[in-house]
Design a protein around this motif. Structure first.
Motif, PDB file in Angstrom:
ATOM      1  N   TYR A  76       2.149 -15.054 -36.686  1.00 64.00           N
ATOM      2  CA  TYR A  76       1.883 -13.638 -36.440  1.00 64.00           C
ATOM      3  C   TYR A  76       2.115 -12.749 -37.663  1.00 64.00           C
ATOM      4  O   TYR A  76       1.640 -11.616 -37.693  1.00 64.00           O
ATOM      5  N   GLY A  77       2.826 -13.223 -38.654  1.00 63.81           N
ATOM      6  CA  GLY A  77       3.118 -12.406 -39.836  1.00 63.81           C
ATOM      7  C   GLY A  77       1.875 -11.974 -40.581  1.00 63.81           C
ATOM      8  O   GLY A  77       1.799 -10.852 -41.092  1.00 63.81           O
ATOM      9  N   THR A  78       0.882 -12.838 -40.636  1.00 61.43           N
ATOM     10  CA  THR A  78      -0.357 -12.498 -41.349  1.00 61.43           C
ATOM     11  C   THR A  78      -1.195 -11.477 -40.582  1.00 61.43           C
ATOM     12  O   THR A  78      -2.049 -10.825 -41.163  1.00 61.43           O
ATOM     13  N   LYS A  79      -0.941 -11.344 -39.296  1.00 63.42           N
ATOM     14  CA  LYS A  79      -1.685 -10.376 -38.481  1.00 63.42           C
ATOM     15  C   LYS A  79      -1.082  -8.976 -38.563  1.00 63.42           C
ATOM     16  O   LYS A  79      -1.681  -8.017 -38.077  1.00 63.42           O
ATOM     17  N   LEU A  80       0.106  -8.888 -39.161  1.00 60.86           N
ATOM     18  CA  LEU A  80       0.801  -7.603 -39.258  1.00 60.86           C
ATOM     19  C   LEU A  80       0.685  -7.054 -40.674  1.00 60.86           C
ATOM     20  O   LEU A  80       0.695  -7.823 -41.639  1.00 60.86           O
ATOM     21  N   PRO A  81       0.612  -5.729 -40.797  1.00 63.96           N
ATOM     22  CA  PRO A  81       0.643  -5.144 -42.147  1.00 63.96           C
ATOM     23  C   PRO A  81       1.976  -5.470 -42.830  1.00 63.96           C
ATOM     24  O   PRO A  81       2.984  -5.732 -42.168  1.00 63.96           O
ATOM     25  N   PHE A  82       1.986  -5.445 -44.152  1.00 67.39           N
ATOM     26  CA  PHE A  82       3.164  -5.854 -44.916  1.00 67.39           C
ATOM     27  C   PHE A  82       4.430  -5.130 -44.474  1.00 67.39           C
ATOM     28  O   PHE A  82       5.488  -5.747 -44.334  1.00 67.39           O
ATOM     29  N   GLU A  83       4.339  -3.836 -44.220  1.00 61.52           N
ATOM     30  CA  GLU A  83       5.531  -3.052 -43.862  1.00 61.52           C
ATOM     31  C   GLU A  83       6.090  -3.389 -42.477  1.00 61.52           C
ATOM     32  O   GLU A  83       7.206  -2.993 -42.134  1.00 61.52           O
ATOM     33  N   HIS A  84       5.328  -4.137 -41.673  1.00 62.30           N
ATOM     34  CA  HIS A  84       5.794  -4.511 -40.327  1.00 62.30           C
ATOM     35  C   HIS A  84       5.992  -6.019 -40.165  1.00 62.30           C
ATOM     36  O   HIS A  84       6.285  -6.487 -39.062  1.00 62.30           O
ATOM     37  N   ARG A  85       5.871  -6.764 -41.243  1.00 60.57           N
ATOM     38  CA  ARG A  85       6.003  -8.227 -41.135  1.00 60.57           C
ATOM     39  C   ARG A  85       7.387  -8.672 -40.689  1.00 60.57           C
ATOM     40  O   ARG A  85       7.543  -9.729 -40.090  1.00 60.57           O
ATOM     41  N   GLN A  86       8.407  -7.863 -40.974  1.00 62.15           N
ATOM     42  CA  GLN A  86       9.770  -8.243 -40.566  1.00 62.15           C
ATOM     43  C   GLN A  86       9.882  -8.355 -39.049  1.00 62.15           C
ATOM     44  O   GLN A  86      10.802  -8.995 -38.537  1.00 62.15           O
ATOM     45  N   LEU A  87       8.929  -7.778 -38.319  1.00 63.31           N
ATOM     46  CA  LEU A  87       8.948  -7.878 -36.854  1.00 63.31           C
ATOM     47  C   LEU A  87       8.648  -9.298 -36.365  1.00 63.31           C
ATOM     48  O   LEU A  87       8.906  -9.623 -35.208  1.00 63.31           O
ATOM     49  N   SER A  88       8.119 -10.136 -37.251  1.00 65.65           N
ATOM     50  CA  SER A  88       7.805 -11.509 -36.851  1.00 65.65           C
ATOM     51  C   SER A  88       8.860 -12.507 -37.322  1.00 65.65           C
ATOM     52  O   SER A  88       8.720 -13.705 -37.088  1.00 65.65           O
ATOM     53  N   PHE A  89       9.922 -12.011 -37.975  1.00 67.58           N
ATOM     54  CA  PHE A  89      10.972 -12.898 -38.488  1.00 67.58           C
ATOM     55  C   PHE A  89      12.157 -12.954 -37.533  1.00 67.58           C
ATOM     56  O   PHE A  89      12.746 -11.925 -37.200  1.00 67.58           O
ATOM     57  N   PHE A  90      12.491 -14.181 -37.129  1.00 70.19           N
ATOM     58  CA  PHE A  90      13.631 -14.401 -36.237  1.00 70.19           C
ATOM     59  C   PHE A  90      14.507 -15.541 -36.753  1.00 70.19           C
ATOM     60  O   PHE A  90      15.262 -16.138 -35.996  1.00 70.19           O
ATOM     61  N   VAL A  91      14.397 -15.830 -38.044  1.00 68.81           N
ATOM     62  CA  VAL A  91      15.123 -16.973 -38.597  1.00 68.81           C
ATOM     63  C   VAL A  91      16.636 -16.800 -38.530  1.00 68.81           C
ATOM     64  O   VAL A  91      17.375 -17.782 -38.561  1.00 68.81           O
ATOM     65  N   ASP A  92      17.115 -15.591 -38.384  1.00 63.50           N
ATOM     66  CA  ASP A  92      18.562 -15.376 -38.258  1.00 63.50           C
ATOM     67  C   ASP A  92      19.103 -15.939 -36.943  1.00 63.50           C
ATOM     68  O   ASP A  92      20.289 -16.255 -36.845  1.00 63.50           O
ATOM     69  N   LEU A  93      18.238 -16.102 -35.953  1.00 61.88           N
ATOM     70  CA  LEU A  93      18.658 -16.655 -34.666  1.00 61.88           C
ATOM     71  C   LEU A  93      18.635 -18.184 -34.648  1.00 61.88           C
ATOM     72  O   LEU A  93      19.269 -18.812 -33.798  1.00 61.88           O
ATOM     73  N   VAL A  94      17.920 -18.772 -35.579  1.00 61.01           N
ATOM     74  CA  VAL A  94      17.698 -20.220 -35.588  1.00 61.01           C
ATOM     75  C   VAL A  94      19.001 -21.028 -35.686  1.00 61.01           C
ATOM     76  O   VAL A  94      19.223 -21.925 -34.864  1.00 61.01           O
ATOM     77  N   PRO A  95      19.883 -20.756 -36.653  1.00 60.75           N
ATOM     78  CA  PRO A  95      21.096 -21.582 -36.740  1.00 60.75           C
ATOM     79  C   PRO A  95      21.961 -21.515 -35.478  1.00 60.75           C
ATOM     80  O   PRO A  95      22.488 -22.538 -35.026  1.00 60.75           O
ATOM     81  N   GLN A  96      22.087 -20.339 -34.906  1.00 59.12           N
ATOM     82  CA  GLN A  96      22.897 -20.179 -33.695  1.00 59.12           C
ATOM     83  C   GLN A  96      22.336 -21.006 -32.543  1.00 59.12           C
ATOM     84  O   GLN A  96      23.077 -21.726 -31.856  1.00 59.12           O
ATOM     85  N   LEU A  97      21.033 -20.937 -32.328  1.00 59.46           N
ATOM     86  CA  LEU A  97      20.417 -21.668 -31.207  1.00 59.46           C
ATOM     87  C   LEU A  97      20.419 -23.180 -31.446  1.00 59.46           C
ATOM     88  O   LEU A  97      20.638 -23.964 -30.520  1.00 59.46           O
ATOM     89  N   ARG A  98      20.214 -23.589 -32.685  1.00 57.80           N
ATOM     90  CA  ARG A  98      20.245 -25.016 -33.004  1.00 57.80           C
ATOM     91  C   ARG A  98      21.650 -25.578 -32.786  1.00 57.80           C
ATOM     92  O   ARG A  98      21.824 -26.615 -32.148  1.00 57.80           O
TER      93      ARG A  98
END
Length: 154
Positions: A76-98
């Motif tokens: 979804y990051g490529t579908k969003l304008p550059f200034e809103h791409r951070q809305l598709s990033f959730f990597v901060d949740l990955v270590p906790q869930l793993r």
């Protein structure tokens, strides 16, 4: 699938100039992941430690959620304008869930290991094993451990 549909709504909201709605939806995705991390283990607390199948499903669900979150920026990051791409990033949740899935899985393995060790404790494989009494005790302990291992994997 619900997380993906929320991401599609985020993209649509940004396309229609409703960035506040997009930020709220991003927050909702994060809250859903937090609810999974808090409520799912709580609801299955007793089963996660003792039931191998239940714990394996929980681990698979956790890792699937991690997989979906990692792919969000690529999908979804490529579908969003550059200034809103951070809305598709959730990597901060990955270590906790793993770690959540792994920790419960390792706790279940330790529990079953402790049970097997406890069951095998009466099994004395030292000198004198050929004596009837020692042999019968060892045979019973091995049979109980085999039964316990069979029950754990079913």
């Amino acid at each position: 699938d619900r997380l993906r549909s929320l991401m599609e709504e985020i993209v649509t909201s940004v396309e229609h100039g409703r960035s506040e709605v997009a930020h709220d939806l991003n927050k909702l995705v994060r809250e859903l992941c937090t609810l999974f991390a808090v409520l799912r283990p709580y609801a299955q607390k007793a089963q996660l430690k003792t039931n191998a199948r239940c714990c394996a499903v929980f681990l698979a669900d956790s890792l699937y959620l991690v997989h979906v979150l990692i792919l969000m920026p690529y999908t979804y990051g490529t579908k969003l304008p550059f200034e809103h791409r951070q809305l598709s990033f959730f990597v901060d949740l990955v270590p906790q869930l793993r770690r959540l899935g792994e920790n419960h899985f390792f706790a279940m393995l330790r529990h079953h290991q402790e049970q097997l060790v406890s069951t095998l404790r009466p099994c004395d494989l030292g000198p004198g094993l050929s004596r009837d009494r020692t042999f019968i005790a060892a045979e019973a302990a091995l049979g109980a451990a085999a039964q316990q291992a069979k029950a754990a994997v079913q």
